[in-house]
Enzyme design. Structure first.
Site, PDB file in Angstrom:
ATOM      1  N   GLU A  43      42.686  38.966  28.814  1.00 32.30           N
ATOM      2  CA  GLU A  43      41.273  38.816  29.177  1.00 32.30           C
ATOM      3  C   GLU A  43      40.549  37.880  28.206  1.00 32.30           C
ATOM      4  O   GLU A  43      40.679  37.998  26.990  1.00 32.30           O
ATOM      5  CB  GLU A  43      40.613  40.194  29.154  1.00 32.30           C
ATOM      6  CG  GLU A  43      39.143  40.206  29.538  1.00 32.30           C
ATOM      7  CD  GLU A  43      38.509  41.587  29.389  1.00 32.30           C
ATOM      8  OE1 GLU A  43      37.449  41.813  29.995  1.00 32.30           O
ATOM      9  OE2 GLU A  43      39.085  42.439  28.674  1.00 32.30           O
ATOM     10  N   LYS A 116      35.016  41.121  37.670  1.00 32.52           N
ATOM     11  CA  LYS A 116      35.200  42.473  37.127  1.00 32.52           C
ATOM     12  C   LYS A 116      34.153  43.437  37.680  1.00 32.52           C
ATOM     13  O   LYS A 116      32.952  43.194  37.582  1.00 32.52           O
ATOM     14  CB  LYS A 116      35.121  42.404  35.603  1.00 32.52           C
ATOM     15  CG  LYS A 116      35.427  43.691  34.864  1.00 32.52           C
ATOM     16  CD  LYS A 116      35.479  43.402  33.364  1.00 32.52           C
ATOM     17  CE  LYS A 116      35.826  44.614  32.535  1.00 32.52           C
ATOM     18  NZ  LYS A 116      35.986  44.261  31.106  1.00 32.52           N
ATOM     19  N   CYS A 153      40.615  44.750  32.609  1.00 31.57           N
ATOM     20  CA  CYS A 153      40.374  45.673  31.499  1.00 31.57           C
ATOM     21  C   CYS A 153      39.800  47.015  31.985  1.00 31.57           C
ATOM     22  O   CYS A 153      40.536  47.821  32.526  1.00 31.57           O
ATOM     23  CB  CYS A 153      39.502  45.009  30.442  1.00 31.57           C
ATOM     24  SG  CYS A 153      39.672  45.794  28.807  1.00 31.57           S
TER      25      CYS A 153
END
Length: 289
Positions: A43, A116, A153
Site C-alpha cells: 500500500e 479503499k 489494508c
C-alpha cells in the site's frame, strides 16, 4: 488446467520517491524472473506511511490517477514483462482524495480502479484525515491471468469485503497493506491476528489470498511505527503456502490452478447453501454493534 503464479513483495520506503519506485521495480522483476504473473506491491509505496499523524502538507501528495508517476512507470513495466500489477496510490479526483488501486493488466492497460472502502482512524493510523471512503464498491477485474479482487489494508479485516469480491467473481483476493506497531500500545503485536483474519477469508471463500505489507521503522512527527512485513500467500483452504519474514526486503511466490480451485469451491456447496434472505442484519448496524 489454468495455473497462475502469484507473488507478494515487501520493502522499506523513504522520502526518495525515485528510490521507492526503483526498489519496487527490482522486486517485480525478481518475482517475474521466478515465474510470477500477478505481482502485488504494498500500500502507498511511493512514500513513507504519511498517515501516522495529521499534517496538511501531505494532502498535496495526492494527484490525479493519469498524472501519477508510479502508475505510468509500472504500466510500462507490466507491458514489458507481461505481468499484472495492482498499484496502490494516493489519488486526487477533483476535490476528493482517495486511497486507490489502479489495476494494470499484462499489456500495461489500466483495467479500472478500486478505492479503499473502510478508512481507519486510530493512533498512528489517522487515515480519515487523508482519505474519503471509496465510491467504487467491491469491484473485480478480468485480467490476462484471471478475475482478481482487491481490498486495501483495513478492508482486509472485514469479512464482507472478501465475500463481496468472490460473489463478484474474484478467483483470488489481493490485499496491499501498511501495518505495524501500535503507537498507543507498543507492546501489542497484531501480526498473528492480521494474518489469521485473511487466512480465514481464504478458507471461508475458498480462494487464494495474497497480502503485501511494508517493512522498516518510520517516524512521522512524534509517532514511530515499525512495520512488520510478513507478506504472505494463503491457499483456498486458508493454509499458509508462502511467507516473508518481518524485516527483510523480499518476494514470495505460489502457483494455483484456478480451474482446480474453482472446482473445489463448487464442490463444497457453500454458494448453493447460502441464505441471503436471512442476512438482512448485515445491511444495518446490528443490535449489538
Amino acid at each position: 488446467m489454468r495455473p497462475v503464479t502469484f507473488a507478494a513483495t515487501q520493502f522499506a520506503c523513504s522520502w526518495d520517491r525515485d528510490d521507492n519506485i526503483a526498489r519496487a521495480e527490482a522486486l517485480v522483476r525478481a518475482a517475474a524472473d521466478d515465474g510470477a504473473q500477478v505481482i502485488l506491491l504494498q500500500e502507498l509505496f511511493e512514500t513513507p506511511y504519511f498517515c501516522a499523524e495529521q499534517h496538511a502538507r501531505h494532502l498535496t501528495l495526492a494527484v490525479p490517477l493519469e498524472e501519477n508517476r508510479a502508475v505510468q512507470h509500472f504500466a510500462t513495466l507490466a507491458r514489458a514483462l507481461g505481468v499484472v500489477l495492482p498499484i496502490c496510490v494516493y489519488e486526487r479526483a477533483g476535490n476528493t482524495l482517495f486511497n486507490t488501486v489502479a489495476m494494470l493488466d499484462a499489456d500495461g492497460a489500466t483495467l479500472g480502479l478500486y478505492r479503499k472502502t473502510h478508512i481507519p482512524q486510530n493512533p498512528g493510523y489517522e487515515e480519515k484525515y487523508y482519505f474519503t471512503p471509496g465510491d467504487t464498491g467491491f469491484v473485480t477485474f478480468g485480467t490476462r491471468f484471471g478475475r482478481l479482487g482487491v481490498g486495501i489494508c483495513w478492508d482486509q479485516w472485514f469479512p464482507e469485503t472478501a465475500r463481496a469480491l468472490v460473489l463478484n467473481g474474484a478467483e483470488a483476493i489481493l490485499y496491499p497493506t501498511a501495518i505495524g506497531s501500535e503507537p498507543a500500545d507498543p507492546a501489542y503485536d497484531s501480526q498473528p491476528h492480521w494474518q489469521r483474519v485473511m487466512q480465514g477469508h481464504a478458507a471461508a471463500n475458498m480462494v487464494p489470498v495474497v497480502a503485501s505489507n511494508r517493512i522498516g521503522h518510520e517516524t512521522e512527527g512524534a509517532t514511530p511505527i515499525t512495520f512488520y512485513g510478513s507478506s504472505f500467500i494463503a491457499d483456498q483452504t486458508g493454509a499458509l503456502v508462502a511467507q516473508a519474514d518481518r524485516a527483510t526486503q523480499a518476494h514470495v511466490t505460489a502457483t494455483f490452478d484456478l480451474d482446480a480451485v474453482a472446482a473445489f469451491r463448487r464442490g463444497w456447496g457453500c454458494w448453493r447453501d447460502r441464505r441471503p434472505g436471512q442476512y438482512g442484519v448485515l445491511a444495518g448496524h446490528g443490535a449489538h454493534a
